[in-house]
Design an enzyme around this catalytic site. Structure first.
Site, PDB file in Angstrom:
ATOM      1  CB  CYS A   1      -5.882  -0.557   5.103  1.00 46.20           C
ATOM      2  SG  CYS A   1      -5.703  -0.140   3.354  1.00 46.20           S
TER       3      CYS A   1
ATOM      4  NE  ARG B   1      -0.750   4.378   8.951  1.00 53.24           N
ATOM      5  CZ  ARG B   1      -2.028   4.121   9.241  1.00 53.24           C
ATOM      6  NH1 ARG B   1      -2.433   4.224  10.504  1.00 53.24           N
ATOM      7  NH2 ARG B   1      -2.880   3.763   8.298  1.00 53.24           N
TER       8      ARG B   1
ATOM      9  CG  ASP C   1      -0.726   3.720   5.498  1.00 57.07           C
ATOM     10  OD1 ASP C   1       0.161   4.198   6.229  1.00 57.07           O
ATOM     11  OD2 ASP C   1      -1.928   3.685   5.822  1.00 57.07           O
TER      12      ASP C   1
ATOM     13  CB  CYS D   1      -0.913  -0.022   1.230  1.00 55.48           C
ATOM     14  SG  CYS D   1      -2.152   1.279   1.245  1.00 55.48           S
TER      15      CYS D   1
ATOM     16  CG  HIS E   1      -1.467  -1.467   5.816  1.00 56.80           C
ATOM     17  ND1 HIS E   1      -2.058  -0.456   6.540  1.00 56.80           N
ATOM     18  CD2 HIS E   1      -1.588  -1.110   4.514  1.00 56.80           C
ATOM     19  CE1 HIS E   1      -2.501   0.478   5.721  1.00 56.80           C
ATOM     20  NE2 HIS E   1      -2.232   0.107   4.478  1.00 56.80           N
TER      21      HIS E   1
END
Length: 739
Positions: free
Chosen positions: A619, A561, A559, A557, A616
Site C-alpha cells: 500500500c 489493483r 489502489d 483503498c 492490502h
C-alpha cells in the site's frame, strides 16, 4: 503451517483451539446454558413419552448429548439431545425389541456414526442449497410455533401440524385462563426485554421463565407444570443384544445411525446460519454425535441428535462457545437428581411461550427477500411446507429434488432466436447449449430463408459436441445453397472447451500500456461490454426499478489493483463501496464529510448488515506514512495521511505479524496495513448509528487484508496471530478491532 482440511471449517488442532476465556463463559455461556436447560427438560421428557421410552431415558439423552456431544462435536453452538425426528423410529424399535435392546441398537449406531465421521462423509451436508436449509428452519419454526400455541392455550400439542391446526379452533374455545395468562406474559417479556436499555446482558428467555414461574407460584395460578420421575436413577435400563435376524438388526442400526447423522448435520449447517461465530467441522460433529450415542445407549438412554430447537435457543440466548451445551447437560443432571422439586414449579405454558417465539424467529423475512431476489423462493417454500406437513426428511428431500431439478433445467436451457435486421439474419444463442436443446436449435436455424446472409452471435457458457455438430451441419448446408454465414470461431471453440468468455476478464488478456490511447481503449471496452452483456440486462433492469438494497458497505483503498467485486465474488447491487487513499475512516467529527455521509447513508438509509474495511499489501499510503519522503506539508495528501498516525503508533507497539499461509513475516508497511484495518473499525464505532446498530445485533464489522501478490484475502484478528485465512471463521466473543 498445516494444510487446511476441505471441510466446513478447519479441524481442531487440540484443546488450545477450543479454549475460551472464562470471562466470556461467565458472561455469555453460563446464562445461555440455564435457558437451554430450562427448555431441554420438558422437551426431553415429552419426546421420551411420545417414543414409548422410559422418561429417564430422555433425561439421560439430554445429559449425555449436552456433555459428550458438546465436548467432542464439531459444531460449537449446537445442542444435542433426544429429537422429535427420531420419535417414530424409536417407538417402532421399542415396540419390536423392547427398551433394553433399543438401547443396544443405539450404542451400535453410535459406533457406526464414529466410523462415518472418521471416513469424512460429513462434508457432503455442505452440498445443500441455502434455500433448502432456510426452508427447513422455517418449516420447523412453524411446526414448533403451532404446537406450542396449544400448550399456551392450556391444551396438549399433537404430533403433526395438520392435527394441531385442525384442533386449534376447539382449543381456542376451551377456557384455560391461567395458561393463557402465563403464556402471553412470557411472550410479552421475550419481545419487550431486548428493547430495554442496558439490560440485554441477561437473556430474555431466562428472565421470562424465572419471572413467570415466580409470579405463578406467588399467586397460585392453576396451570400444568413440569413433571419429573420421583426416583430417576432406579428407572435406568441397561442395554441388551436384540433378538432377530442379522439383516433385520443391521437395518435397525443403520436406520438410527443415518437418521441421527442427517438430522445432526442439517441442524449444524442451519445453526451456522444463525450466528457469526466459528463454522462447524461436520466430520468432527459426526464423531461427537457417535460418541454421545455410544455412551447414551450404554446408559439406557434414547438416541441423540443435534436439535435445532435447543440449538437456536442457545444462539438466541447469547452463547459463544461449546461451554453452554456442556453446562446445560450438567444442570439437567444436577437439578434432576438434587432439585427436581424446583423444576416442577415451572409452568409448561411459560416454556411453550419461549418455544413459540423461538419458532417464529426461525422464519426470517430477510432470508425470504434474499431468496426471492435470487429466484430461489420456490425451493424455500416447498421445503418449508414439506417439513411442516410431511416431516423433516420428507421436506428436505422434496426441497433437494426441486433444487436439483431447477439446476438441471438451467444447465440444459438455451435461448435461440433468429431475427432479420437490415437484410441480415441475426441468430442469437444464449445459455447452455447441450444435446437436449438441439431439436429447438435446428428448428430455428431451418426457418432462416435459403441464401440469406446470416450472422451467428454465440454467448453460451458451454456447448457440447452434439450442439456444435448441429450448427456445423447447418452452416455447411446453408453455404452450399448460396447463403453466407459469419460466426466467431474462437467463441465456438471456447464454449466447446468450457473456457471463460473474454469479456468477463478482458484485463487478463490485454494489460494497460502507457502508449495506448486510453480514451479509445476505454470506449472499445465499453462497446465490447455492451455487445456481450445481454445476459445481465434483465438483472440490471430489475435493479433499476427496485432500487439498491446492498447488504454490505465495503470500505477499501483507491489502489487500482484492488477490485472489491472480484475479491468477494459479488455483483451489481451487492455492495455499497467507499474508496479512498489508505482505506481510512476518520473518527466521527473529523470533518471528513464524504466518508461520514457514506457511512451514515449505508447504515441509516440502506440498512446494510455488514461493514467491511479492507486493507492490502504494497500500500502506497502505509509506505508513505512510514517513510521520511512524505508529501509536501500543506498538501491535501499530507493532511489526509495524518489520519494514519494512530495506526502507526499501534503498529509500532505490536509484535511481528506472520502470514498464516506462507509463514513469512510481513514487512513494516504491510504490518501497518493490517493494524490500520483494526483502527478503522474502531473509528467506525465512533459513529452513533454504527455503534447502535452493532450493539443491537443488526450490524457486523469485519476486517479484511488482501495480499496482492498472492491474490488472497485474510481476516484480521484481535490477537496473535492477527491474521487468519479467509476460509477460517473466527469466534466473535470479542471484537476484531482490539488489535
Amino acid at each position: 503451517m498445516p494444510t487446511m482440511s476441505p471441510n466446513h471449517s478447519p479441524p481442531s488442532s487440540g484443546p488450545a483451539r477450543d479454549r475460551v476465556p472464562w470471562r466470556s463463559v461467565l458472561r455469555h455461556d453460563l446464562p445461555a446454558s440455564l435457558v437451554v436447560f430450562l427448555i431441554a427438560i420438558p422437551l426431553s421428557l415429552g419426546i421420551a413419552a411420545a417414543s414409548g421410552a422410559p422418561l429417564i431415558a430422555g433425561l439421560v439423552a439430554a445429559v449425555v448429548g449436552g456433555v459428550v456431544a458438546g465436548a467432542l462435536g464439531g459444531s460449537p453452538l449446537q445442542v444435542s439431545g433426544p429429537a422429535a425426528g427420531l420419535t417414530v423410529v424409536v417407538a417402532g424399535l421399542a415396540t419390536q425389541y423392547g427398551w433394553a435392546a433399543t438401547a443396544g441398537i443405539t450404542c451400535a449406531a453410535g459406533l457406526l456414526q464414529i466410523l462415518l465421521g472418521v471416513t469424512r462423509v460429513g462434508r457432503l451436508a455442505l452440498s445443500l442449497s441455502p434455500a433448502v436449509v432456510h426452508g427447513m428452519l422455517a418449516g420447523i419454526g412453524v411446526t414448533i410455533a403451532v404446537q406450542q400455541l396449544h400448550v399456551v392455550l392450556g391444551g396438549r400439542a399433537q404430533s403433526s401440524l395438520i392435527a394441531n391446526l385442525a384442533e386449534l379452533p376447539e382449543q381456542l374455545l376451551a377456557h384455560h385462563p391461567g395458561s393463557v395468562l402465563v403464556g402471553v406474559l412470557t411472550v410479552v417479556i421475550l419481545l419487550v426485554w431486548p428493547r430495554l436499555p442496558k439490560v440485554n446482558l441477561v437473556p430474555a428467555p431466562l428472565v421470562a421463565v424465572v419471572t413467570v414461574t415466580a409470579s405463578a407460584a406467588a399467586y397460585m395460578v392453576d396451570v400444568t407444570r413440569v413433571s419429573l420421575p420421583d426416583e430417576p436413577l432406579k428407572e435406568l435400563i441397561l442395554p441388551a443384544l436384540p433378538h432377530g435376524g442379522p439383516l433385520e438388526i443391521a437395518t435397525a442400526i443403520l436406520t438410527v445411525a443415518l437418521v441421527a447423522s442427517v438430522e445432526s448435520l442439517l441442524s449444524a449447517v442451519a445453526i451456522d446460519k444463525l450466528h457469526r461465530g466459528k463454522r462447524s467441522n461436520l466430520d468432527r460433529e459426526l464423531i461427537g454425535q457417535g460418541a454421545a450415542n455410544a455412551v447414551c445407549g450404554a446408559l439406557g438412554g434414547m438416541p441423540v441428535t443435534g436439535v435445532i430447537v435447543r440449538s437456536s435457543t442457545n444462539v438466541a440466548a447469547g452463547a459463544r462457545s461449546r461451554a453452554s451445551a456442556i453446562l446445560h447437560g450438567l444442570w439437567i443432571a444436577v437439578f434432576v437428581l438434587a432439585a427436581g422439586a424446583m423444576l416442577e414449579l415451572i409452568p409448561m405454558a411459560a416454556l411453550a411461550g419461549v418455544l413459540l417465539v423461538t419458532g417464529l424467529r426461525l422464519v426470517q423475512l430477510a432470508h425470504i427477500r434474499t431468496l426471492k431476489r435470487h429466484d430461489e423462493l420456490l425451493v424455500y417454500v416447498v421445503t418449508a411446507a414439506g417439513v411442516a406437513v410431511l416431516g423433516l426428511a420428507e421436506g428436505v428431500l422434496a426441497g433437494l429434488v426441486l433444487a436439483l431439478g431447477r439446476v438441471l433445467y438451467r444447465l440444459a436451457r438455451a435461448t435461440v432466436t433468429a431475427t432479420e435486421e437490415d437484410g441480415v439474419w441475426i441468430v442469437r444463442i444464449r445459455g447452455t447449449l447441450v444435446f437436449l436443446g438441439v431439436a429447438s436449435l435446428v428448428r430455428t436455424l431451418r426457418a432462416i430463408p435459403v441464401g440469406a446472409k446470416v450472422q451467428v452471435d454465440l454467448q453460451v457458457n458451454h456447448l457440447d459436441h452434439a450442439a456444435y455438430e448441429a450448427i456445423e451441419d447447418w452452416r455447411r448446408g446453408h453455404l452450399a445453397r448460396g447463403g453466407s454465414v459469419v460466426m466467431n470461431r474462437s467463441a465456438f471453440r471456447s464454449a466447446l472447451h468450457g473456457e471463460t468468455h473474454r469479456w468477463i476478464i478482458p484485463w487478463q488478456q490485454r494489460q494497460v500500456v502507457p502508449e495506448v490511447d486510453q480514451r479509445a481503449a476505454m470506449l472499445d471496452g465499453i462497446r465490447e461490454f455492451e455487445a456481450t452483456a445481454e445476459s445481465i440486462r434483465p438483472m440490471m433492469a430489475r435493479l433499476a426499478v427496485d432500487g439498491q438494497r446492498p447488504a454490505q458497505l465495503f470500505i477499501t483503498c483507491a489502489d487500482s489493483r484492488i477490485v472489491p467485486n472480484m475479491i468477494t465474488t459479488s455483483g451489481p447491487g451487492d455492495q455499497f463501496c467507499v474508496r479512498n487513499v489508505g482505506n481510512l475512516v476518520p473518527p466521527y467529527g473529523s470533518n471528513s464529510n464524504s466518508v461520514d455521509a457514506a457511512v451514515e447513508y449505508a447504515v441509516e438509509v440502506l440498512g446494510v448488515t455488514s461493514i467491511v474495511v479492507c486493507g492490502h499489501s504494497h500500500c502506497g499510503a502505509t509506505t508513505a506514512a512510514l517513510e521520511a519522503a512524505s508529501p509536501e506539508s500543506g498538501s491535501g495528501l499530507k493532511s489526509w495521511l495524518r489520519h494514519l498516525e494512530a495506526s502507526v503508533r499501534r503498529s509500532a507497539a505490536l509484535p511481528d505479524i506472520v502470514d498464516p499461509v506462507t509463514g513469512i513475516k510481513l514487512s513494516p508497511a504491510d504490518k501497518l496495513a493490517v493494524t490500520n484495518v483494526a483502527v478503522q473499525l474502531e473509528n467506525l464505532r465512533t459513529f452513533a448509528c454504527v455503534r447502535k446498530a452493532e450493539e443491537s445485533g443488526r450490524l457486523e464489522l469485519t476486517g479484511l487484508y488482501f495480499d496482492i501478490s498472492a491474490a488472497a484475502a485474510r481476516l484480521v484478528l484481535e490477537r496473535e496471530p492477527y491474521l487468519v485465512r479467509a476460509d477460517e471463521e473466527l469466534a466473535t466473543a470479542t471484537s476484531p478491532a482490539d488489535i
